[in-house]
Design a protein around this motif. Sequence first.
Motif, PDB file in Angstrom:
ATOM      1  N   ASP A 164      29.433  49.861  28.501  1.00 27.03           N
ATOM      2  CA  ASP A 164      29.148  50.161  29.914  1.00 27.03           C
ATOM      3  C   ASP A 164      29.813  49.151  30.837  1.00 27.03           C
ATOM      4  OD1 ASP A 164      27.684  52.270  29.083  1.00 27.03           O
ATOM      5  OD2 ASP A 164      25.743  51.304  29.293  1.00 27.03           O
ATOM      6  N   ASN A 165      29.625  47.884  30.533  1.00 27.47           N
ATOM      7  CA  ASN A 165      30.257  46.856  31.368  1.00 27.47           C
ATOM      8  C   ASN A 165      31.775  46.853  31.186  1.00 27.47           C
ATOM      9  OD1 ASN A 165      28.089  45.832  32.798  1.00 27.47           O
ATOM     10  ND2 ASN A 165      27.449  44.532  31.105  1.00 27.47           N
ATOM     11  N   ALA A 166      32.221  47.135  29.949  1.00 30.35           N
ATOM     12  CA  ALA A 166      33.668  47.209  29.707  1.00 30.35           C
ATOM     13  C   ALA A 166      34.285  48.313  30.571  1.00 30.35           C
ATOM     14  CB  ALA A 166      33.950  47.470  28.235  1.00 30.35           C
ATOM     15  N   HIS A 167      33.529  49.392  30.743  1.00 35.25           N
ATOM     16  CA  HIS A 167      34.027  50.519  31.523  1.00 35.25           C
ATOM     17  C   HIS A 167      34.231  50.119  32.991  1.00 35.25           C
ATOM     18  CE1 HIS A 167      34.916  54.701  32.007  1.00 35.25           C
ATOM     19  NE2 HIS A 167      34.115  54.771  33.038  1.00 35.25           N
ATOM     20  N   ILE A 168      33.331  49.301  33.514  1.00 37.86           N
ATOM     21  CA  ILE A 168      33.466  48.819  34.901  1.00 37.86           C
ATOM     22  C   ILE A 168      34.762  48.011  35.040  1.00 37.86           C
ATOM     23  CG2 ILE A 168      32.486  47.213  36.603  1.00 37.86           C
ATOM     24  CD1 ILE A 168      29.699  48.074  35.622  1.00 37.86           C
ATOM     25  N   VAL A 169      35.021  47.155  34.054  1.00 41.33           N
ATOM     26  CA  VAL A 169      36.239  46.337  34.084  1.00 41.33           C
ATOM     27  C   VAL A 169      37.466  47.235  33.909  1.00 41.33           C
ATOM     28  CG1 VAL A 169      37.458  44.417  33.009  1.00 41.33           C
ATOM     29  CG2 VAL A 169      34.981  44.368  33.157  1.00 41.33           C
ATOM     30  N   PHE A 170      37.336  48.198  33.019  1.00 40.72           N
ATOM     31  CA  PHE A 170      38.451  49.112  32.762  1.00 40.72           C
ATOM     32  C   PHE A 170      38.865  49.846  34.047  1.00 40.72           C
ATOM     33  CE2 PHE A 170      39.377  53.619  32.186  1.00 40.72           C
ATOM     34  CZ  PHE A 170      40.623  53.535  31.609  1.00 40.72           C
ATOM     35  N   ARG A 171      37.873  50.320  34.776  1.00 40.68           N
ATOM     36  CA  ARG A 171      38.178  51.064  36.003  1.00 40.68           C
ATOM     37  C   ARG A 171      38.828  50.162  37.050  1.00 40.68           C
ATOM     38  NH1 ARG A 171      36.059  56.364  36.228  1.00 40.68           N
ATOM     39  NH2 ARG A 171      36.881  56.395  38.333  1.00 40.68           N
ATOM     40  N   LYS A 172      38.377  48.937  37.109  1.00 42.93           N
ATOM     41  CA  LYS A 172      38.983  47.995  38.052  1.00 42.93           C
ATOM     42  C   LYS A 172      40.441  47.717  37.634  1.00 42.93           C
ATOM     43  CE  LYS A 172      39.446  44.222  40.660  1.00 42.93           C
ATOM     44  NZ  LYS A 172      39.515  44.203  42.109  1.00 42.93           N
ATOM     45  N   LEU A 173      40.621  47.494  36.314  1.00 44.63           N
ATOM     46  CA  LEU A 173      41.966  47.194  35.812  1.00 44.63           C
ATOM     47  C   LEU A 173      42.940  48.327  36.090  1.00 44.63           C
ATOM     48  CD1 LEU A 173      41.472  45.471  32.352  1.00 44.63           C
ATOM     49  CD2 LEU A 173      42.861  44.631  34.225  1.00 44.63           C
ATOM     50  N   SER A 174      42.430  49.550  35.993  1.00 45.53           N
ATOM     51  CA  SER A 174      43.326  50.698  36.173  1.00 45.53           C
ATOM     52  C   SER A 174      43.858  50.762  37.604  1.00 45.53           C
ATOM     53  CB  SER A 174      42.608  51.995  35.799  1.00 45.53           C
ATOM     54  OG  SER A 174      41.570  52.229  36.720  1.00 45.53           O
ATOM     55  N   ARG A 175      43.242  50.019  38.515  1.00 43.25           N
ATOM     56  CA  ARG A 175      43.694  50.063  39.912  1.00 43.25           C
ATOM     57  C   ARG A 175      44.329  48.756  40.365  1.00 43.25           C
ATOM     58  NH1 ARG A 175      41.335  54.783  41.426  1.00 43.25           N
ATOM     59  NH2 ARG A 175      39.184  55.169  40.818  1.00 43.25           N
ATOM     60  N   LEU A 176      44.407  47.782  39.466  1.00 46.86           N
ATOM     61  CA  LEU A 176      44.973  46.489  39.879  1.00 46.86           C
ATOM     62  C   LEU A 176      46.477  46.580  40.082  1.00 46.86           C
ATOM     63  CD1 LEU A 176      43.431  43.499  37.861  1.00 46.86           C
ATOM     64  CD2 LEU A 176      43.473  43.842  40.314  1.00 46.86           C
ATOM     65  N   GLU A 177      46.924  45.881  41.104  1.00 46.51           N
ATOM     66  CA  GLU A 177      48.374  45.799  41.333  1.00 46.51           C
ATOM     67  C   GLU A 177      48.953  44.697  40.447  1.00 46.51           C
ATOM     68  OE1 GLU A 177      49.110  45.028  45.411  1.00 46.51           O
ATOM     69  OE2 GLU A 177      48.138  46.845  46.095  1.00 46.51           O
ATOM     70  N   GLY A 178      50.258  44.744  40.275  1.00 47.30           N
ATOM     71  CA  GLY A 178      50.941  43.647  39.602  1.00 47.30           C
ATOM     72  C   GLY A 178      50.868  43.715  38.093  1.00 47.30           C
ATOM     73  N   LEU A 179      50.599  44.914  37.546  1.00 46.64           N
ATOM     74  CA  LEU A 179      50.485  45.019  36.090  1.00 46.64           C
ATOM     75  C   LEU A 179      51.809  45.410  35.438  1.00 46.64           C
ATOM     76  CD1 LEU A 179      47.000  46.746  35.829  1.00 46.64           C
ATOM     77  CD2 LEU A 179      47.553  44.438  35.142  1.00 46.64           C
TER      78      LEU A 179
END
Lengths: 291, 294
Positions: A164-179
């Motif tokens: 559940d918490n990993a999913h929150i991070v995953f969703r944030k990561l999917s929108r991060l710039e600079g990847l």
Amino acid sequence: MQMPWTRCKRWHKKVTIIMPTEPASTASQAVRGVFATETTTSVGFGATKRRVKQTVYVYAEEAEDGMMACRSLSSEFIPQGNKRMVSREELLKSFVPAPHIYLSKVLPAMAALEQAVDSAERCRKEGHLFSAEFEFKHSLRLDENHIRASFGLGLTYLDRGDPDNAHIVFRKLSRLEGLSNPDYKHLFNEFGIKLRRNGMYPQALGHYGKALRLSPDDEHLLYNLARALFEKGRLRAALRFLDKALTISPNFPEALEFRRRITDMLTMTIIDDTELSSGSASPKGTSPEKP
Amino acid sequence: MSFQFLGHYLLGRGVVTQAQIDEAAAYQAEANRRLGDLAVEGGLLTQTQVDEILERQRETDLNFGTLAVSLGFVRRRDLDALLFRQQVHLVHLGEALLTLGHLTVRQFCDYLNDYAALERARKDALTRLFEGHCAREALRSLVDTLERAFLRFAHCPLKAQAYLDDLAMEALPLHHTMEIPLNSASSMRFTLHIGRDMLDAIGTACRRDGESGGTPEEALAEVLDILDIISIYLCSSIKPHELPTPDCSSGIPDPSGKGELHEGCLRLQLACPVACVGLTVALVTNRDNPKESA
């Protein structure tokens, strides 16, 4: 290696005269540093009313197109918040370079942040997952968009079996710039592996996909993607990616074995289908539901 | 109290004192922000929108963020950023104790790992309690929803702990019974068994929020209102789930071997750090009229 202040110092001295006319992409060094401006505000009322001078700092980095990506500085002198793109002329109209702040505050703060993330990664690799979470979160409180720390926190949650918490991070990561930096390929790959092991197949596929965009000819990524597709039941798609991995590396033993296994399964399916349709088909001609 | 909360665990081992736990809890209360507050602070929601979402939450098991998106108040990407911010700034009790210097890094690592192992064992025991029951999905869903309901409406972090034995049930004299239809032929009748300590805990939470009345009668009425809200919330949350028809007659045995065996019935003890609640569930195949009592 960038030399951040060689040019800015010159601007500081002759800021109204020397203005580069060519985009920075043609220059060997991109500008990176802190710029400052002073604002005056009134505080208090009546007899206690007074004017206060305040210095506002921004952290600016020159992009490939010559525009300056500006971010505000936190109270700990870490760049934070969304980037605002301005031209160099626009920046220098209101701000002057503040190299002393960059060298004495920002660089040490950013170095300390990187060290904290290194330490968190060590904790995670040694299995101290609560310490790792604490350290990653501490780093992210300083810079919410820190890519390595975000990956680290997500991986820590996955290691701890907390999807559940990993999913929150995953969703944030999917929108991060600079990847788009190829250095992050391994992080995407590791995240993909952990997501697959936690049964989060769509998210795993998304991460492998991003890693492949950074490195399209990495046979290990192709193999891992095939594994996630296989576990989603998409055997033919898995086979296509295995074929691609084997084109790049024909003697890749795991891929060869995996390919043989999938091919056998597909052959069995075809035989099953044949038997069902010719032998034991239902009266209405529909195949029975298979487990 | 022997329930498995980190504070109790650390107190039980003599690692921290009650005063240190209280200090850490106050630190957490200061540091941890609710999603609605964060959204208002970030200019993503108005207070009116937050109030509307909270009102709607009384009727549905959807979380705050999902409701905010479905009502068109925020974009999904903004919500994701907000959830991440909340997660990153969330301070757990162990972290608060570490930050305040009441735990060393070594103690933090060792005790949290040990506590996590106990938590896994608790969850495994609960899984065994549900195992083999024909309506285990419905029961699990009920327990999960009950935990969320107490957290939302009574600000009480309830956690399913163990089988509710007769002795524990006797200590919980107040009953609140409701019935949830599972399908046309069957329903789930559940009773909350509540003691004075839980009423006090809910009353304290109400007073903290400035919701409760001044006199003891008003305070009690407020607590009973909250229990009603929880019951209605449970009914509306469980109903949409696709649940199998219960057909068991064997029921759930008392794992300790001490209590009675109730046919088609689950008995569970849930607790928050300061109080506990009993839950008894009976699966009714020929549904009677729903009963409600407090």
